[in-house]
Write an enzyme that holds these catalytic residues in place. Structure first.
Site, mmCIF file in Angstrom:
data_model
loop_
_atom_site.group_PDB
_atom_site.id
_atom_site.type_symbol
_atom_site.label_atom_id
_atom_site.label_comp_id
_atom_site.label_asym_id
_atom_site.label_seq_id
_atom_site.Cartn_x
_atom_site.Cartn_y
_atom_site.Cartn_z
ATOM 1 C CE1 TYR A 114 -3.530 -2.666 0.598
ATOM 2 C CE2 TYR A 114 -2.646 -2.989 2.809
ATOM 3 C CZ TYR A 114 -3.497 -3.369 1.803
ATOM 4 O OH TYR A 114 -4.328 -4.439 1.995
ATOM 5 C CE1 TYR A 131 -8.679 -4.872 1.734
ATOM 6 C CE2 TYR A 131 -8.916 -6.457 3.528
ATOM 7 C CZ TYR A 131 -8.181 -5.915 2.490
ATOM 8 O OH TYR A 131 -6.941 -6.425 2.218
ATOM 9 C CG ASP A 163 -14.198 -11.509 5.861
ATOM 10 O OD1 ASP A 163 -13.481 -11.965 6.780
ATOM 11 O OD2 ASP A 163 -13.750 -10.828 4.925
ATOM 12 C CE LYS A 180 -6.417 -8.381 9.035
ATOM 13 N NZ LYS A 180 -7.442 -8.251 7.991
HETATM 14 C C1 LIG Z 1 -7.472 -8.626 6.566
HETATM 15 C C2 LIG Z 1 -8.783 -9.077 6.070
HETATM 16 C C3 LIG Z 1 -8.896 -10.017 5.026
HETATM 17 C C4 LIG Z 1 -7.689 -10.528 4.279
HETATM 18 O O1 LIG Z 1 -6.841 -11.278 5.055
HETATM 19 P P1 LIG Z 1 -5.311 -11.491 4.560
HETATM 20 O O2 LIG Z 1 -4.764 -12.461 5.546
HETATM 21 O O3 LIG Z 1 -4.661 -10.160 4.604
HETATM 22 O O4 LIG Z 1 -5.382 -12.039 3.185
HETATM 23 C C5 LIG Z 1 -10.147 -10.443 4.675
HETATM 24 N N1 LIG Z 1 -11.241 -9.990 5.293
HETATM 25 C C6 LIG Z 1 -11.185 -9.093 6.292
HETATM 26 C C7 LIG Z 1 -12.447 -8.639 6.950
HETATM 27 C C8 LIG Z 1 -9.960 -8.590 6.707
HETATM 28 O O5 LIG Z 1 -9.907 -7.672 7.670
#
Ligand SMILES: *Cc1c(COP(=O)(O)O)cnc(C)c1O
Length: 399
Positions: A6, A133, A223, A250
């Site tokens: 970024y 996102y 997600d 994460k």
């Molecule tokens: C960070 C994130 C992702 C992507 O995860 P990566 O391990 O960076 O590929 C997907 N969805 C959400 C809500 C996120 O915060």
């Protein structure tokens, strides 16, 4: 030469070079800073946690990795059992991958193929949120709605398979009415939209979404890559409203090793379970179910339960509300707090320019983006350390 994320490489400031990290602290050669970002929201137990270190070390001495194609092992079996027990409802069927983006890709593929396996080829569309996102890979960019990150997609022209709606019930009802025959899933970051600007919304929206998904036979995907494991003040938002598929990432490994889990309920799993080889889920990341990642994730969840992290997060929220009470400034649009997340949104992104350096001088690592100054601290943070983080945020506006 490292190509940083970024960043315009020509103008970026040199990053802090970290030489050690322990607890909530990052150490450079000559400074120590509280990591108020938890390394992109993942390091919930802090750095160099003795239990997690031990989990990795003891597994390294056995084996670090074997593939899941034709092989299996105790760390991945233990983690999938643990997740099945730890997650609500019948979210029991765990597909592992190496990052959150891939975990979301897998969820989207599952949803599409679930209907293809039933012969419903028309259900090719995905409903998702504005400011969503879901990752940086192509399909996750497409379901996302974040021009600041993903403007490159414009090169493809109009998005054909994704409808983005705001977190408002009338818009939700309208979208289902209009598109339900074409939809295979509705994907959301539940309650807290992270990278899209730490936007918070009410659980009533998710409850209504669940009803509409049931009514029209559309799969609901949460997600929870960012929200899972306590960040919103709930263990999972799935404890409040049960999705058909949840994606974790994460914090799953306590921030030790990249890994994600896409966990489906029985209904979704059974949509693939048949005598027809074409009904199988054709996905298999090389490093899925990595033994080091699974060992540390298992121990991370165990710590989360044993040491009552939910009350730690509650305390973080209480302290944050107390410290931020009455705090305002003409440049600030809104201060938002939910669980272990606080965000100060400003009207003009220029206002935050220079904050990172200012914070570092006050012993805090921060990484504001666009119009958002925020903290998502490790859950083991002490009260005085959290106050230090919040004071640094407030001090920026009184300088
Ligand atoms: C960070 C994130 C992702 C992507 O995860 P990566 O391990 O960076 O590929 C997907 N969805 C959400 C809500 C996120 O915060």
């Amino acid at each position: 030469m490292i190509w940083y994320p970024y960043q315009q490489m020509k103008t970026m400031k040199p990053p802090f070079k970290i030489v050690d990290a322990e607890g909530v602290y990052l150490y450079t050669e000559d400074n120590k800073m509280i990591d108020s970002v938890s390394s992109w929201w993942s390091v919930i137990h802090g750095y160099k946690h003795p239990v997690l270190n031990e989990a990795v070390k003891s597994q390294v001495d056995k084996f670090s990795h074997v593939m899941l194609g034709g092989l299996t092992h105790e760390p991945v079996e233990r983690l999938s059992d643990k997740l099945a027990e730890f997650l609500p409802g019948d979210l029991d069927y765990c597909f592992f991958s190496d990052s959150g983006s891939v975990g979301v890709e897998v969820a989207l593929k599952m949803a599409l193929q679930y209907y293809v396996n039933k012969g419903e080829y028309n259900r090719t569309k995905v409903l998702s949120l504005t400011h969503a996102y879901h990752g940086d890979t192509f399909k996750t960019m497409e379901v996302g709605d974040d021009e600041d990150y993903h403007f490159i997609l414009e090169a493809y022209g109009e998005k054909k398979y994704v409808i983005n709606i705001p977190t408002e019930i009338p818009a939700l009802e309208e979208a289902f009415e209009k598109y339900h025959e074409d939809l295979n899933c509705f994907i959301v970051e539940p309650l807290l939209q992270g990278a899209g600007g730490m936007r918070m919304y009410d659980v009533s929206f998710l409850k209504r979404a669940r009803e509409l998904c049931d009514k029209y036979g559309v799969l609901l995907i949460f997600d929870e890559v960012a929200t899972g494991l306590g960040r919103t003040g709930n263990r999972f938002v799935a404890d409040l409203v049960l999705p058909d598929i949840i994606v974790l990432g994460k914090a799953l490994t306590g921030g030790y090793i990249g890994h994600a889990a896409t966990v489906a309920n029985r209904k979704v799993y059974e949509g693939f379970y048949s005598d027809d080889p074409n009904h199988a889920l054709m996905h298999g990341p090389t490093f899925m179910g990595n033994a080091l990642a699974c060992s540390v994730a298992y121990k991370s969840i165990e710590l989360f339960e044993k040491e009552d992290y939910m009350s730690k997060i509650k305390k973080i929220e209480e302290i944050t509300r107390r410290e931020m009470e009455g705090f305002s400034d003409e440049r600030i649009k809104e201060v938002r707090i939910m669980g272990g997340c606080v965000c100060v949104e400003v009207y003009d992104s220029q206002v935050l320019k220079g904050y990172q350096k200012f914070a570092a001088e006050r012993g805090v690592f921060s990484r504001p983006f666009l119009n958002y100054m925020y903290a998502m601290v490790p859950y083991i943070i002490k009260e005085e350390e959290l106050v230090q983080v919040l004071n640094s945020m407030k001090a920026w506006f009184s300088k």
